[in-house]
Design an enzyme around this catalytic site. Structure first.
Site, PDB file in Angstrom:
ATOM      1  N   TYR A 105       0.830  -1.203   0.000  1.00 11.03           N
ATOM      2  CA  TYR A 105       0.000   0.000   0.000  1.00 11.03           C
ATOM      3  C   TYR A 105       0.863   1.251   0.000  1.00 11.03           C
ATOM      4  CZ  TYR A 105       0.925   1.060   4.944  1.00 11.03           C
ATOM      5  OH  TYR A 105       1.526   1.400   6.120  1.00 11.03           O
ATOM      6  N   ARG A 135       8.708   3.835  -4.489  1.00  9.61           N
ATOM      7  CA  ARG A 135       8.619   2.916  -3.343  1.00  9.61           C
ATOM      8  C   ARG A 135       7.607   1.809  -3.624  1.00  9.61           C
ATOM      9  NH1 ARG A 135       7.460   5.499   2.490  1.00  9.61           N
ATOM     10  NH2 ARG A 135       5.357   5.684   1.637  1.00  9.61           N
ATOM     11  N   ARG A 190      -8.368 -19.857  -0.090  1.00  5.59           N
ATOM     12  CA  ARG A 190      -7.235 -19.700   0.813  1.00  5.59           C
ATOM     13  C   ARG A 190      -6.238 -20.850   0.724  1.00  5.59           C
ATOM     14  NH1 ARG A 190      -5.031 -20.981   5.526  1.00  5.59           N
ATOM     15  NH2 ARG A 190      -4.013 -19.317   6.702  1.00  5.59           N
ATOM     16  N   HIS A 220      -1.600 -21.051   0.873  1.00  2.20           N
ATOM     17  CA  HIS A 220      -0.407 -20.206   0.950  1.00  2.20           C
ATOM     18  C   HIS A 220       0.264 -19.909  -0.396  1.00  2.20           C
ATOM     19  CE1 HIS A 220      -0.983 -20.791   5.172  1.00  2.20           C
ATOM     20  NE2 HIS A 220       0.105 -20.121   5.495  1.00  2.20           N
ATOM     21  N   LYS A 243       6.451  -1.754   2.101  1.00  5.41           N
ATOM     22  CA  LYS A 243       5.212  -1.198   2.650  1.00  5.41           C
ATOM     23  C   LYS A 243       4.088  -2.201   2.417  1.00  5.41           C
ATOM     24  CE  LYS A 243       3.238   3.421   3.251  1.00  5.41           C
ATOM     25  NZ  LYS A 243       3.342   3.477   4.708  1.00  5.41           N
ATOM     26  N   GLU A 293      12.580   3.101  14.247  1.00  2.00           N
ATOM     27  CA  GLU A 293      11.621   4.129  13.819  1.00  2.00           C
ATOM     28  C   GLU A 293      10.436   4.072  14.753  1.00  2.00           C
ATOM     29  OE1 GLU A 293       9.833   3.316   9.970  1.00  2.00           O
ATOM     30  OE2 GLU A 293       9.957   1.164  10.295  1.00  2.00           O
ATOM     31  N   LEU A 296      11.028   1.678   7.359  1.00  2.00           N
ATOM     32  CA  LEU A 296      10.384   2.137   6.129  1.00  2.00           C
ATOM     33  C   LEU A 296      11.147   3.361   5.626  1.00  2.00           C
ATOM     34  CD1 LEU A 296       7.858   1.621   4.319  1.00  2.00           C
ATOM     35  CD2 LEU A 296       6.928   3.665   5.391  1.00  2.00           C
TER      36      LEU A 296
HETATM   37  N1  PMP Z   1       7.524   4.320   9.254  1.00  2.09           N
HETATM   38  C1  PMP Z   1       6.372   3.626   9.297  1.00  2.09           C
HETATM   39  C2  PMP Z   1       6.343   2.313  10.021  1.00  2.09           C
HETATM   40  C3  PMP Z   1       5.222   4.129   8.662  1.00  2.09           C
HETATM   41  O1  PMP Z   1       4.079   3.439   8.682  1.00  2.09           O
HETATM   42  C4  PMP Z   1       5.294   5.378   7.992  1.00  2.09           C
HETATM   43  C5  PMP Z   1       4.113   5.904   7.230  1.00  2.09           C
HETATM   44  N2  PMP Z   1       3.056   6.314   8.005  1.00  2.09           N
HETATM   45  C6  PMP Z   1       6.502   6.086   8.018  1.00  2.09           C
HETATM   46  C7  PMP Z   1       7.603   5.504   8.634  1.00  2.09           C
HETATM   47  C8  PMP Z   1       6.631   7.435   7.363  1.00  2.09           C
HETATM   48  O2  PMP Z   1       6.667   7.292   5.968  1.00  2.09           O
HETATM   49  P1  PMP Z   1       6.152   8.447   4.991  1.00  2.09           P
HETATM   50  O3  PMP Z   1       6.989   9.657   5.254  1.00  2.09           O
HETATM   51  O4  PMP Z   1       6.368   7.884   3.640  1.00  2.09           O
HETATM   52  O5  PMP Z   1       4.720   8.676   5.334  1.00  2.09           O
END
Ligand code: PMP
Length: 279
Positions: A33, A52, A100, A102, A146, A178, A202
């Site tokens: 997503y 991305r 369903r 895998h 993502k 993060e 991310l």
């Molecule tokens: N880390 C995580 C785990 C996220 O889900 C997000 C997005 N909400 C971010 C970082 C920030 O990414 P972005 O600047 O692309 O929104």
């Protein structure tokens, strides 16, 4: 105001989204997503999101149902149809529909779902900051993708809310990665530190924007891992993200970071962010 969705091949009303439980997103979280920000009717950092998306799709081996250019056109049309001026676009692509099991289904068409939401900028928290706790980062080792598998992030966020704060600083054995839905940065002696963009975080679009702005402002940037202890010794801390922009983090685990107020480097970056995006 209209609130149309794009589902599979068409712009439809919500009741026209005929999602089936056989969608692999539902059984397995088997999808990817993006969340795009729309300012003044325009999609912010669209190319970076598309890059991305392409990487997430390639690494989980989902064939995008449309070219990146066509996806861009679909999103632009959705913004126009819904007359969205300020808000977000949520878009997901699942591997497709199949009973369903895998293994990848032999013949499933990936399903694209997108919709828009009106959202105002979170001006109060941008101004006043938020509070956070730290928690062990229990996610898998491909946090750079993502994907729809967000249960650890959801659990972490809820733990924060249950403890009366807004975010979670995740760490692996004491090394800060993060947050549950944002990237994390600290400032120490006027140097900006953030975890390197590897498989453990991310690669946030706003993270990249902020590092670019820091360079333009001649703020030294170090993309190196730092520990919870170093975080507690920092002068400033903030999160970055598409919806949170640059939001100061005033305390972590109840201890003030620096003065416990939004700091001058954070403020500089916020101002530059606003100036650049003409908000
Ligand atoms: N880390 C995580 C785990 C996220 O889900 C997000 C997005 N909400 C971010 C970082 C920030 O990414 P972005 O600047 O692309 O929104």
């Amino acid at each position: 105001m209209l609130s149309l969705y794009f589902y599979k091949t068409d712009f439809v009303e919500k009741k026209g989204v005929n999602l089936t439980p056989d969608d692999r997103g539902y059984y397995f979280g088997d999808g990817i997503y993006e969340v795009f920000r729309v300012y003044n009717g325009r999609i912010y950092e669209q190319q970076a999101h598309m890059d991305r998306l392409q990487k997430s799709a390639a690494d989980v081996r989902i064939t995008l149902p449309y070219s990146l250019e066509q996806i861009g056109d679909i999103l632009t049309k959705l913004v126009q149809l819904n007359e969205l001026v300020e808000g977000t676009i949520y878009m997901q692509i699942t591997r497709g529909e199949a009973p369903r099991a895998h293994p990848f289904p032999a013949e499933a068409t990936p399903v694209l779902l997108a919709y828009t939401t009106e959202v105002k900028r979170p001006l109060t928290t941008i101004q006043n900051g938020i509070h956070a706790i730290s928690l062990e980062d229990i996610r898998w080792l491909r946090c750079d993708l993502k994907t729809l598998n967000l249960l650890p992030n959801v659990m972490a966020k809820q733990t924060a809310l249950d403890r009366g704060v807004q975010e979670v600083v995740l760490h692996r054995n004491g090394t800060v990665t993060e947050c549950s839905a944002s990237n994390f940065m600290i400032v120490k002696d006027n140097v900006l530190y953030t975890h390197p963009a590897n498989n453990l975080i991310l690669h946030g679009i706003t993270r990249a924007v902020v590092l670019r702005l820091a360079n333009a402002l001649h703020i030294e940037v170090q993309e190196v891992p730092f520990t919870l202890e170093q975080l507690q010794q920092a002068d400033e801390a903030f999160i970055t993200g598409t919806t949170v922009e640059v939001t100061p983090v005033l305390t972590v685990d109840g201890s003030p970071i620096g003065t416990g107020q939004s700091g001058p480097v954070t403020r500089k970056l916020q101002l530059e962010f606003e100036r650049t995006f003409a908000l």
